[in-house]
Design a protein around this motif. Structure first.
Motif, PDB file in Angstrom:
ATOM      1  N   ILE A 114      19.086  12.195   3.215  1.00  0.00           N
ATOM      2  CA  ILE A 114      20.083  13.247   3.006  1.00  0.00           C
ATOM      3  C   ILE A 114      20.704  13.663   4.340  1.00  0.00           C
ATOM      4  O   ILE A 114      21.928  13.838   4.442  1.00  0.00           O
ATOM      5  CB  ILE A 114      19.455  14.453   2.281  1.00  0.00           C
ATOM      6  N   LEU A 115      19.893  13.802   5.380  1.00  0.00           N
ATOM      7  CA  LEU A 115      20.414  14.196   6.691  1.00  0.00           C
ATOM      8  C   LEU A 115      21.331  13.125   7.283  1.00  0.00           C
ATOM      9  O   LEU A 115      22.369  13.448   7.872  1.00  0.00           O
ATOM     10  CB  LEU A 115      19.265  14.516   7.645  1.00  0.00           C
ATOM     11  N   ILE A 116      20.962  11.857   7.126  1.00  0.00           N
ATOM     12  CA  ILE A 116      21.830  10.779   7.608  1.00  0.00           C
ATOM     13  C   ILE A 116      23.146  10.801   6.838  1.00  0.00           C
ATOM     14  O   ILE A 116      24.233  10.701   7.420  1.00  0.00           O
ATOM     15  CB  ILE A 116      21.137   9.404   7.475  1.00  0.00           C
ATOM     16  N   ASP A 176       0.836  -1.189   0.000  1.00  0.00           N
ATOM     17  CA  ASP A 176       0.000   0.000   0.000  1.00  0.00           C
ATOM     18  C   ASP A 176       0.878   1.249   0.000  1.00  0.00           C
ATOM     19  O   ASP A 176       1.607   1.517   0.945  1.00  0.00           O
ATOM     20  CB  ASP A 176      -0.893  -0.016   1.238  1.00  0.00           C
ATOM     21  N   TRP A 177       0.841   2.015  -1.076  1.00  0.00           N
ATOM     22  CA  TRP A 177       1.651   3.225  -1.215  1.00  0.00           C
ATOM     23  C   TRP A 177       0.851   4.496  -0.930  1.00  0.00           C
ATOM     24  O   TRP A 177       1.354   5.598  -1.114  1.00  0.00           O
ATOM     25  CB  TRP A 177       2.237   3.305  -2.625  1.00  0.00           C
ATOM     26  N   THR A 178      -0.382   4.373  -0.465  1.00  0.00           N
ATOM     27  CA  THR A 178      -1.225   5.553  -0.277  1.00  0.00           C
ATOM     28  C   THR A 178      -0.694   6.472   0.815  1.00  0.00           C
ATOM     29  O   THR A 178      -0.948   7.672   0.786  1.00  0.00           O
ATOM     30  CB  THR A 178      -2.674   5.158   0.048  1.00  0.00           C
ATOM     31  N   ASN A 179       0.038   5.940   1.773  1.00  0.00           N
ATOM     32  CA  ASN A 179       0.576   6.758   2.859  1.00  0.00           C
ATOM     33  C   ASN A 179       2.073   6.973   2.734  1.00  0.00           C
ATOM     34  O   ASN A 179       2.730   7.352   3.704  1.00  0.00           O
ATOM     35  CB  ASN A 179       0.257   6.115   4.212  1.00  0.00           C
ATOM     36  N   ALA A 180       2.635   6.719   1.568  1.00  0.00           N
ATOM     37  CA  ALA A 180       4.070   6.886   1.367  1.00  0.00           C
ATOM     38  C   ALA A 180       4.450   8.359   1.471  1.00  0.00           C
ATOM     39  O   ALA A 180       3.680   9.246   1.090  1.00  0.00           O
ATOM     40  CB  ALA A 180       4.474   6.331   0.011  1.00  0.00           C
ATOM     41  N   THR A 181       5.614   8.616   2.004  1.00  0.00           N
ATOM     42  CA  THR A 181       6.116   9.987   2.141  1.00  0.00           C
ATOM     43  C   THR A 181       7.514  10.063   1.537  1.00  0.00           C
ATOM     44  O   THR A 181       8.507  10.134   2.264  1.00  0.00           O
ATOM     45  CB  THR A 181       6.136  10.417   3.613  1.00  0.00           C
ATOM     46  N   PRO A 182       7.616  10.038   0.220  1.00  0.00           N
ATOM     47  CA  PRO A 182       8.941   9.999  -0.402  1.00  0.00           C
ATOM     48  C   PRO A 182       9.785  11.237  -0.108  1.00  0.00           C
ATOM     49  O   PRO A 182      11.000  11.129   0.045  1.00  0.00           O
ATOM     50  CB  PRO A 182       8.650   9.873  -1.894  1.00  0.00           C
ATOM     51  N   LEU A 183       9.182  12.413   0.017  1.00  0.00           N
ATOM     52  CA  LEU A 183       9.958  13.614   0.304  1.00  0.00           C
ATOM     53  C   LEU A 183      10.558  13.543   1.707  1.00  0.00           C
ATOM     54  O   LEU A 183      11.731  13.889   1.911  1.00  0.00           O
ATOM     55  CB  LEU A 183       9.094  14.867   0.147  1.00  0.00           C
ATOM     56  N   ALA A 184       9.787  13.076   2.666  1.00  0.00           N
ATOM     57  CA  ALA A 184      10.296  12.924   4.030  1.00  0.00           C
ATOM     58  C   ALA A 184      11.405  11.881   4.067  1.00  0.00           C
ATOM     59  O   ALA A 184      12.425  12.069   4.748  1.00  0.00           O
ATOM     60  CB  ALA A 184       9.169  12.541   4.982  1.00  0.00           C
ATOM     61  N   ALA A 185      11.236  10.779   3.335  1.00  0.00           N
ATOM     62  CA  ALA A 185      12.262   9.742   3.295  1.00  0.00           C
ATOM     63  C   ALA A 185      13.535  10.271   2.650  1.00  0.00           C
ATOM     64  O   ALA A 185      14.648  10.006   3.125  1.00  0.00           O
ATOM     65  CB  ALA A 185      11.741   8.528   2.535  1.00  0.00           C
ATOM     66  N   LEU A 186      13.393  11.017   1.574  1.00  0.00           N
ATOM     67  CA  LEU A 186      14.558  11.599   0.904  1.00  0.00           C
ATOM     68  C   LEU A 186      15.277  12.575   1.824  1.00  0.00           C
ATOM     69  O   LEU A 186      16.504  12.552   1.939  1.00  0.00           O
ATOM     70  CB  LEU A 186      14.124  12.300  -0.382  1.00  0.00           C
ATOM     71  N   THR A 187      14.522  13.416   2.514  1.00  0.00           N
ATOM     72  CA  THR A 187      15.117  14.370   3.448  1.00  0.00           C
ATOM     73  C   THR A 187      15.860  13.646   4.564  1.00  0.00           C
ATOM     74  O   THR A 187      16.981  14.023   4.924  1.00  0.00           O
ATOM     75  CB  THR A 187      14.031  15.290   4.037  1.00  0.00           C
ATOM     76  N   GLY A 188      15.250  12.618   5.114  1.00  0.00           N
ATOM     77  CA  GLY A 188      15.905  11.835   6.165  1.00  0.00           C
ATOM     78  C   GLY A 188      17.183  11.186   5.675  1.00  0.00           C
ATOM     79  O   GLY A 188      18.208  11.203   6.359  1.00  0.00           O
TER      80      GLY A 188
END
Length: 105
Positions: A16-18, A2-14
């Motif tokens: 990048i920060l790591i 189920d990809w309806t609640n996916a947050t790709p921008l938040a994952a990308l930001t995380g």
């Protein structure tokens, strides 16, 4: 899946920060930011690695970083398996894998 609640921008930001934190540690100290190794050093389970103060600061900074994210974007709702045994077994397997693989970022 189920990809309806996916947050790709938040994952990308995380991600990048790591990566940024790891790059800063590598460039600044010449060491890879392996959280399992830093935790072992901070809790005096290992005598090798960076100085204790750096390991402790890194480990203490992890929940503070999460707290800052919580203040900025609101709480993160985590979902765990309903069985504590599954969580325990998963945690043990991850811990074993990180030690076998010489650490985990």
């Amino acid at each position: 899946m189920d990809w309806t609640n996916a947050t790709p921008l938040a994952a990308l930001t995380g991600g990048i920060l790591i990566g940024l934190a790891c790059a800063i540690m590598l460039l600044g100290l010449g060491r890879i930011a392996g959280v399992s190794g830093l935790a072992a050093r901070a809790f005096a389970l290992s005598q090798t690695g960076p100085p204790w103060s750096i390991a402790a600061a890194f480990i203490v900074g992890l929940p503070f970083g999460a707290g800052i994210v919580n203040l900025i974007s609101g709480p993160v709702i985590a979902r765990f398996p309903s069985s504590p045994a599954v969580v325990l077994i998963g945690g043990l397997l991850v811990g074993f894998g990180t030690r076998m693989g010489s650490g985990c970022t």
